[in-house]
Design a protein around this motif. Sequence first.
Motif, PDB file in Angstrom:
ATOM      1  N   ASP A 144      12.007  12.871 122.188  1.00  0.00           N
ATOM      2  CA  ASP A 144      12.755  14.102 122.504  1.00  0.00           C
ATOM      3  C   ASP A 144      12.892  14.179 124.018  1.00  0.00           C
ATOM      4  O   ASP A 144      12.065  13.625 124.745  1.00  0.00           O
ATOM      5  N   ARG A 145      13.933  14.886 124.451  1.00  0.00           N
ATOM      6  CA  ARG A 145      14.076  14.998 125.913  1.00  0.00           C
ATOM      7  C   ARG A 145      12.981  15.875 126.513  1.00  0.00           C
ATOM      8  O   ARG A 145      12.718  15.812 127.709  1.00  0.00           O
ATOM      9  N   SER A 181      15.471  25.359 116.971  1.00  0.00           N
ATOM     10  CA  SER A 181      14.320  25.629 116.109  1.00  0.00           C
ATOM     11  C   SER A 181      13.355  26.625 116.742  1.00  0.00           C
ATOM     12  O   SER A 181      12.719  27.422 116.053  1.00  0.00           O
ATOM     13  N   GLY A 227      14.212  32.615 113.223  1.00  0.00           N
ATOM     14  CA  GLY A 227      13.434  33.702 112.633  1.00  0.00           C
ATOM     15  C   GLY A 227      12.350  33.180 111.710  1.00  0.00           C
ATOM     16  O   GLY A 227      11.303  33.788 111.568  1.00  0.00           O
ATOM     17  N   GLY A 228      12.629  32.073 111.045  1.00  0.00           N
ATOM     18  CA  GLY A 228      11.666  31.507 110.108  1.00  0.00           C
ATOM     19  C   GLY A 228      11.760  32.112 108.715  1.00  0.00           C
ATOM     20  O   GLY A 228      10.845  31.993 107.904  1.00  0.00           O
ATOM     21  N   MET A 229      12.913  32.740 108.418  1.00  0.00           N
ATOM     22  CA  MET A 229      13.089  33.253 107.053  1.00  0.00           C
ATOM     23  C   MET A 229      13.396  32.079 106.131  1.00  0.00           C
ATOM     24  O   MET A 229      14.177  31.196 106.472  1.00  0.00           O
ATOM     25  N   ILE A 263      17.689  10.127 125.220  1.00  0.00           N
ATOM     26  CA  ILE A 263      18.324   8.872 124.803  1.00  0.00           C
ATOM     27  C   ILE A 263      19.367   9.105 123.711  1.00  0.00           C
ATOM     28  O   ILE A 263      19.425  10.175 123.100  1.00  0.00           O
ATOM     29  N   PHE A 296      22.748  24.576 110.856  1.00  0.00           N
ATOM     30  CA  PHE A 296      23.293  25.936 111.046  1.00  0.00           C
ATOM     31  C   PHE A 296      22.204  27.002 110.908  1.00  0.00           C
ATOM     32  O   PHE A 296      21.231  26.981 111.626  1.00  0.00           O
ATOM     33  N   ARG A 297      22.325  27.920 109.950  1.00  0.00           N
ATOM     34  CA  ARG A 297      21.339  29.012 109.781  1.00  0.00           C
ATOM     35  C   ARG A 297      20.146  28.594 108.929  1.00  0.00           C
ATOM     36  O   ARG A 297      19.302  29.423 108.607  1.00  0.00           O
ATOM     37  N   PHE A 356      15.015  25.817 108.771  1.00  0.00           N
ATOM     38  CA  PHE A 356      13.690  25.924 108.162  1.00  0.00           C
ATOM     39  C   PHE A 356      13.796  25.975 106.643  1.00  0.00           C
ATOM     40  O   PHE A 356      12.925  25.496 105.933  1.00  0.00           O
ATOM     41  N   LEU A 357      14.898  26.519 106.181  1.00  0.00           N
ATOM     42  CA  LEU A 357      15.099  26.620 104.734  1.00  0.00           C
ATOM     43  C   LEU A 357      15.366  25.242 104.109  1.00  0.00           C
ATOM     44  O   LEU A 357      14.895  24.968 103.013  1.00  0.00           O
TER      45      LEU A 357
HETATM   46  C1  LIG Z   1      18.685  32.881 116.457  1.00  0.00           C
HETATM   47  C2  LIG Z   1      18.467  31.917 115.342  1.00  0.00           C
HETATM   48  C3  LIG Z   1      17.789  32.319 114.194  1.00  0.00           C
HETATM   49  C4  LIG Z   1      17.591  31.414 113.147  1.00  0.00           C
HETATM   50  N1  LIG Z   1      16.879  31.828 112.048  1.00  0.00           N
HETATM   51  C5  LIG Z   1      16.649  30.943 111.037  1.00  0.00           C
HETATM   52  C6  LIG Z   1      15.879  31.328 109.915  1.00  0.00           C
HETATM   53  O1  LIG Z   1      15.385  32.459 109.852  1.00  0.00           O
HETATM   54  N2  LIG Z   1      15.697  30.431 108.908  1.00  0.00           N
HETATM   55  C7  LIG Z   1      16.205  29.161 108.960  1.00  0.00           C
HETATM   56  O2  LIG Z   1      16.021  28.398 108.015  1.00  0.00           O
HETATM   57  N3  LIG Z   1      16.947  28.773 110.026  1.00  0.00           N
HETATM   58  C8  LIG Z   1      17.173  29.623 111.059  1.00  0.00           C
HETATM   59  N4  LIG Z   1      17.916  29.242 112.142  1.00  0.00           N
HETATM   60  C9  LIG Z   1      18.542  27.929 112.130  1.00  0.00           C
HETATM   61  C10 LIG Z   1      17.614  26.831 112.603  1.00  0.00           C
HETATM   62  O3  LIG Z   1      16.941  27.256 113.745  1.00  0.00           O
HETATM   63  C11 LIG Z   1      18.438  25.569 112.893  1.00  0.00           C
HETATM   64  O4  LIG Z   1      19.169  25.215 111.760  1.00  0.00           O
HETATM   65  C12 LIG Z   1      17.499  24.412 113.220  1.00  0.00           C
HETATM   66  O5  LIG Z   1      16.649  24.797 114.262  1.00  0.00           O
HETATM   67  C13 LIG Z   1      18.236  23.145 113.604  1.00  0.00           C
HETATM   68  O6  LIG Z   1      17.229  22.186 113.807  1.00  0.00           O
HETATM   69  P1  LIG Z   1      17.495  20.766 114.416  1.00  0.00           P
HETATM   70  O7  LIG Z   1      16.181  20.069 114.428  1.00  0.00           O
HETATM   71  O8  LIG Z   1      18.653  20.139 113.718  1.00  0.00           O
HETATM   72  O9  LIG Z   1      18.005  21.042 115.919  1.00  0.00           O
HETATM   73  P2  LIG Z   1      17.160  21.513 117.219  1.00  0.00           P
HETATM   74  O10 LIG Z   1      16.101  22.473 116.876  1.00  0.00           O
HETATM   75  O11 LIG Z   1      18.168  21.969 118.226  1.00  0.00           O
HETATM   76  O12 LIG Z   1      16.472  20.189 117.702  1.00  0.00           O
HETATM   77  C14 LIG Z   1      17.166  19.113 118.265  1.00  0.00           C
HETATM   78  C15 LIG Z   1      16.219  18.391 119.223  1.00  0.00           C
HETATM   79  O13 LIG Z   1      16.868  17.225 119.714  1.00  0.00           O
HETATM   80  C16 LIG Z   1      16.526  17.083 121.083  1.00  0.00           C
HETATM   81  N5  LIG Z   1      17.578  16.282 121.732  1.00  0.00           N
HETATM   82  C17 LIG Z   1      18.900  16.573 121.787  1.00  0.00           C
HETATM   83  N6  LIG Z   1      19.557  15.581 122.432  1.00  0.00           N
HETATM   84  C18 LIG Z   1      18.623  14.661 122.784  1.00  0.00           C
HETATM   85  C19 LIG Z   1      18.681  13.413 123.443  1.00  0.00           C
HETATM   86  N7  LIG Z   1      19.853  12.893 123.877  1.00  0.00           N
HETATM   87  N8  LIG Z   1      17.534  12.711 123.635  1.00  0.00           N
HETATM   88  C20 LIG Z   1      16.354  13.216 123.196  1.00  0.00           C
HETATM   89  N9  LIG Z   1      16.243  14.394 122.546  1.00  0.00           N
HETATM   90  C21 LIG Z   1      17.363  15.095 122.338  1.00  0.00           C
HETATM   91  C22 LIG Z   1      16.445  18.506 121.600  1.00  0.00           C
HETATM   92  O14 LIG Z   1      15.634  18.580 122.774  1.00  0.00           O
HETATM   93  C23 LIG Z   1      15.846  19.246 120.422  1.00  0.00           C
HETATM   94  O15 LIG Z   1      14.454  19.364 120.534  1.00  0.00           O
HETATM   95  C24 LIG Z   1      18.104  30.095 113.235  1.00  0.00           C
HETATM   96  C25 LIG Z   1      18.763  29.684 114.387  1.00  0.00           C
HETATM   97  C26 LIG Z   1      18.930  30.573 115.454  1.00  0.00           C
HETATM   98  C27 LIG Z   1      19.603  30.090 116.716  1.00  0.00           C
END
Ligand SMILES: Cc1cc2nc3c(=O)[nH]c(=O)nc-3n(C[C@H](O)[C@H](O)[C@H](O)COP(=O)(O)OP(=O)(O)OC[C@H]3O[C@@H](n4cnc5c(N)ncnc54)[C@H](O)[C@@H]3O)c2cc1C
Length: 356
Positions: free
Chosen positions: A36-37, A46, A50-52, A173, A310-311, A314-315
């Motif tokens: 991760d960066r 993430s 909210g973690g619902m 990367i 998207f939303r 965690f689900l």
């Molecule tokens: C306000 C809000 C409330 C939410 N509430 C809920 C909820 O209640 N329940 C639920 O299920 N979901 C919820 N979500 C949705 C959920 O948070 C996202 O769907 C989820 O976090 C996406 O996860 P991810 O791992 O795909 O992306 P991210 O969490 O964005 O992780 C991607 C990772 O990749 C890393 N990265 C990116 N580019 C590079 C690179 N080139 N090199 C190295 N590392 C890199 C980043 O640093 C990051 O750590 C919510 C989202 C928001 C914004």
Amino acid sequence: MKQPQSIAVLGAGVMGLMAAYTLRTYLPATEITIFDRDATPQNNASNKAGGMLAPYAELDHMPQDYLGAASDSLKLWGDIQKALKTDFEFRENGSLIIAHAEDKHLLSRFSGILPKNDQWSAIQGEAIRTLEPSLDADIFSNGLHLKAEGHLHPRKAMEALRNFLPPIIQKHIVPEDIVQDFNLVIDCRGMGACDYIDDLRGVKGEILIVHNPEFHLNRPLRLMHPRYPLYIVPREGNIFMIGATIIESAESESISIRSAMELQSALYSIHRSFGDSKILEMTAGIRPALPKNMPIISMEGQVIRCNGLFRHGFLLAPVMAESLACYIQGTHTPHFDLFAKEGRDEHISQRTAFGT
Ligand SMILES: Cc1cc2nc3c(=O)[nH]c(=O)nc-3n(C[C@H](O)[C@H](O)[C@H](O)COP(=O)(O)OP(=O)(O)OC[C@H]3O[C@@H](n4cnc5c(N)ncnc54)[C@H](O)[C@@H]3O)c2cc1C
């Protein structure tokens, strides 16, 4: 697929961590490396969630075919909390949806899209008071109790996963940088992959985290409102996460005055004590989203992408990670088709050679 000796996971948001965790369980002989960066990522979607874990409440934003997969994720989170012997506040207390008397019709509309089963019920006054004694049942005299839902503390859950997994290698990367060094690369970079997934876009969500010693909740509470819908997720110690706006923008992670005022006034309308609550954090996250707002698993040679949560990060991440691990192991899960179908159909443009 032949069992890979080494797998790199790119991205340590909930999808990357969950993929790494599940792959370790399914493929114990495979070496898993996580990049991760940031070493302890704070600025990802993430960390703002909210973690619902709300398969039913999310049916406004999620097709019914995902209900089974989303419900299975709750069980997986329960298993993970037990296996990691860490309390990350995973609870299966259901959730409650309420509306002001003048917005009662919003509850009827929503109940019309819920499946006809015993996992939810419409409730009134005394039953609301029994579930959530802090609520004024004279103001909120109608509600929907969604029983098969849960919640967790996202930051604690990810910390528990990070503590269990090998240390994250801090490096910015792209898959091409490392594809020659590993048998497989799992790309879970969320918005970081937008140069690779043509139609990935960001959807901003603004949140507040407050401390209110005079209010208590046993489960997530959603307020249906024509202008300012809002949810409150309880954390231990009378801390509440309040969210979230849905703004089509990936521009900034700051919160606007308008959103702050709207969230705060909707919150105050739920309980006066929020007027004196202390704001601990006011921030925003960018949700990675695809055109249908549902996630995909897609393949391109040695790279498998899991994105567009998207939303529902965690689900759905636990069940996506399980589908991914089974696919790599050479077994099939019914949920795999749900995620892989989206990837095959449209989103990864002509560069994808799905199934190769
Ligand atoms: C306000 C809000 C409330 C939410 N509430 C809920 C909820 O209640 N329940 C639920 O299920 N979901 C919820 N979500 C949705 C959920 O948070 C996202 O769907 C989820 O976090 C996406 O996860 P991810 O791992 O795909 O992306 P991210 O969490 O964005 O992780 C991607 C990772 O990749 C890393 N990265 C990116 N580019 C590079 C690179 N080139 N090199 C190295 N590392 C890199 C980043 O640093 C990051 O750590 C919510 C989202 C928001 C914004």
